[in-house]
Design a protein around this motif. Structure first.
Motif, PDB file in Angstrom:
ATOM      1  N   VAL A 294       0.049  -9.202 -10.541  1.00  9.20           N
ATOM      2  CA  VAL A 294       0.018  -7.990  -9.775  1.00  9.20           C
ATOM      3  C   VAL A 294      -1.427  -7.202 -10.040  1.00  9.20           C
ATOM      4  O   VAL A 294      -1.716  -6.835 -11.403  1.00  9.20           O
ATOM      5  CB  VAL A 294       1.275  -6.920 -10.082  1.00  9.20           C
TER       6      VAL A 294
ATOM      7  N   LEU B 195       4.815   5.049  -4.944  1.00  4.58           N
ATOM      8  CA  LEU B 195       4.159   3.602  -5.275  1.00  4.58           C
ATOM      9  C   LEU B 195       4.497   3.306  -6.878  1.00  4.58           C
ATOM     10  O   LEU B 195       4.794   2.354  -7.326  1.00  4.58           O
ATOM     11  CB  LEU B 195       2.583   3.810  -5.119  1.00  4.58           C
TER      12      LEU B 195
ATOM     13  N   LEU C 208       5.968  -0.076  -8.478  1.00  2.79           N
ATOM     14  CA  LEU C 208       5.225  -0.801  -9.714  1.00  2.79           C
ATOM     15  C   LEU C 208       6.362  -0.978 -10.592  1.00  2.79           C
ATOM     16  O   LEU C 208       6.148  -2.111 -11.449  1.00  2.79           O
ATOM     17  CB  LEU C 208       4.152   0.100 -10.095  1.00  2.79           C
TER      18      LEU C 208
ATOM     19  N   VAL D  79      -3.356  -3.604  -9.346  1.00  4.14           N
ATOM     20  CA  VAL D  79      -3.270  -2.284  -8.489  1.00  4.14           C
ATOM     21  C   VAL D  79      -4.457  -1.544  -8.620  1.00  4.14           C
ATOM     22  O   VAL D  79      -5.288  -1.519  -9.639  1.00  4.14           O
ATOM     23  CB  VAL D  79      -2.250  -1.337  -9.516  1.00  4.14           C
ATOM     24  N   THR D  80      -5.124  -0.989  -7.509  1.00  8.87           N
ATOM     25  CA  THR D  80      -6.232  -0.192  -7.529  1.00  8.87           C
ATOM     26  C   THR D  80      -6.441   0.650  -6.141  1.00  8.87           C
ATOM     27  O   THR D  80      -5.352   0.820  -5.406  1.00  8.87           O
ATOM     28  CB  THR D  80      -7.623  -1.220  -7.373  1.00  8.87           C
TER      29      THR D  80
ATOM     30  N   GLU E 115       0.751  -1.051   0.035  1.00  8.64           N
ATOM     31  CA  GLU E 115       0.014   0.074   0.178  1.00  8.64           C
ATOM     32  C   GLU E 115       0.817   1.160   0.118  1.00  8.64           C
ATOM     33  O   GLU E 115       1.581   1.517   0.746  1.00  8.64           O
ATOM     34  CB  GLU E 115      -0.912  -0.017   1.310  1.00  8.64           C
TER      35      GLU E 115
END
Lengths: 333, 333
Positions: free
Chosen positions: B189, B170, B174, B191-192, B147
């Motif tokens: 992976v 972030l 990523l 991602v949201t 997170e």
């Protein structure tokens, strides 16, 4: 620069424009006209008649607003289109009478009335259905541009009641198109926006984690129309309650009554303020923003629109699906 | 209710939490703890040690902040974890020394410093890389929650410089994960975001159609830290220019200097106002909004995350990919 609509026409497909703005407004014009400036409305309207592809008109079915640009002192494009074989209609009721492959339908002087000021919540769907019923008769297929043009206008005004009504207008047209595609699975529908307007959010400053769209569903007219009509008469909260579809609180009255004295513009602002507070809607701007917009697609080829893409990629994908390659790209208007 | 992490652990996979908040903050806790209220930080920390699945700890690798919750007068969870075989580290430099499959890494009293206040722009990426290097040694695979916790915090503060720095934090993690997945293509992976915060838009009221993120790239500290340090000293525009990374105009000085006299809080507000105007950034709220958030996925199974979905669908898809069916759903902690 060749547009997707122009390439589709050059490939022998039928073409259409169905919008709630004037049909020569920026978005529809970008598919047809080649002028230096979006506000050259008369020149754009002229080019709808004058510019041809393979000696044919570029657009078979045009539905939207625009009397003042097509019926002018210096030129009557409606008569010219009629003499060239187009059916002309000027009321929604006539949509059912269309019996010609080439149709010009103009229903307002400029843009159509706001969705909230129309009696028919299906006006865009009715126009789309009428257009498709003509365009689909071409064995080579068709390209149709549909624009819920006034979503942007209502959002420029930061008018959430009108924004949601214009969205509903588009939504009803899309529901019809979903059914159409389920019955004609070789059709592709791509849905997107050219930009966000207003930076609207559900949930606003100090308003708690809630959004109350229910208050937007009972308007008997658009907030702008309510403001203009009320500004011309004495303060009438009972009538106002009826038109808004909810009962104003004392605090809301205290916002509205002083603004009512200042005229239509101030009263419109005050109504929007009250509606934003009630629904807990936020805005960042009266202009456009740079946030990403969604791209939806259904029907044949929808998988090409998965994931993030540049706006120009959409045209490139559509060109490719229509068969344009670097080799035949010279096929320009 | 069983979490995806708990189900993964029950299936014999290794598990991890890597966050920039305290590791017992709401998002990581929702994968591990079962308490009535998110602010029960001590109880959540206790449950990280006390609650087991098949007599095993639920989380193999925990990296983030939280000394004050794990080292308390009434209980020292760090010692308990160490006695139970966990390696404990308390500085980023020690990330390279990890040689144990079970690791507790706490690097701050509560949340980690703001990204702009860290010397290392890769702190989250470094934590993710260290966690994956341990978790990937399990032949049965692993589940890792990452997170970028402070994107939300910076957006609650309507602090665009910090929001973008936390996003970059972030983003760098990523980028590393993209490379990892390209080398380990059986990894997925997703991602949201759990929600939008702040209603931030690029482009703001009366600011024209532009956004100027370049002004956000030279901050030597977070706006909050700049405000706090400057509020403790005399007005020093030269130092301020240096820390902001741009030269304040006379108009901006006129906003900042009076606020400086009022203390850190007012000065922080004024800095944010200046930065919003310079960059042309808009906000609608200090809270969350209801707008849709993106869902991205890469690696094996990414196609399951195409299109619109409910937030709960993400858990359902992950459960299904991990093999949970209605029949074995009773396998609960």
């Amino acid at each position: 620069m060749e547009s997707v609509l122009e390439y589709a026409k050059a490939m022998g497909k039928s073409t259409g424009l169905v919008v709630t703005s004037q049909i020569n407004h920026a978005t529809p014009a970008s598919y047809v006209a080649h002028v230096p400036q979006r506000r050259m409305y008369n020149e754009i309207a002229d080019s709808y008649f004058d510019a041809k592809i393979d000696d044919q008109f570029k657009v078979n079915v045009m539905l939207g607003g625009g009397w003042q640009y097509f019926i002018r002192d210096d030129r009557n494009l409606v008569e010219e289109f009629q003499q060239a074989g187009y059916q002309y209609i000027d009321s929604y009721a006539q949509l059912e009478t269309i019996d010609n492959h080439n149709v010009l339908g103009l229903f307002a002087d400029r843009g159509l009335p706001a969705a909230l000021d129309e009696g028919n919540p299906d006006r865009l769907k009715d126009m789309v259905q009428a257009a498709v019923s003509r365009l689909e008769t071409n064995d080579k297929g068709f390209f149709l541009l549909v624009e819920g043009s006034q979503i942007d206008w209502a959002s420029h005004a930061n008018d959430v009641a009108s924004t949601m009504a214009e969205m509903d207008d588009l939504h009803r047209a899309l529901l019809w198109l979903e059914t159409y595609v389920s019955q004609h699975p070789n059709t592709l529908v791509v849905v997107t926006a050219d930009h966000n307007t207003g930076g609207m959010t559900m949930g606003e400053r100090a308003g708690g984690y809630r959004w109350e769209p229910a208050y937007l569903r009972q308007f008997s007219a658009s907030p702008r129309t309510i403001a203009v009509t009320h500004a011309e008469q004495t303060w009438d909260p009972a009538s106002l309650n009826q038109q808004l579809g909810f009962t104003l609180t004392k605090e809301e009255m205290a916002v509205l009554q002083p603004a009512h004295k200042e005229g239509a513009k101030a009263f419109y602002q005050a109504i929007k303020q009250v509606v934003d507070q009630r629904t807990n809607t936020g805005w960042t701007t009266g202009g456009h923003t740079g946030v990403d917009v969604p791209v939806f697609a259904f029907g044949q080829g929808k998988e090409q629109f998965i994931g993030q893409m540049d706006n120009t990629d959409i045209a490139k994908k559509l060109f490719a699906m229509l068969g344009r390659t670097p080799e035949n790209e010279s096929n320009k208007p």
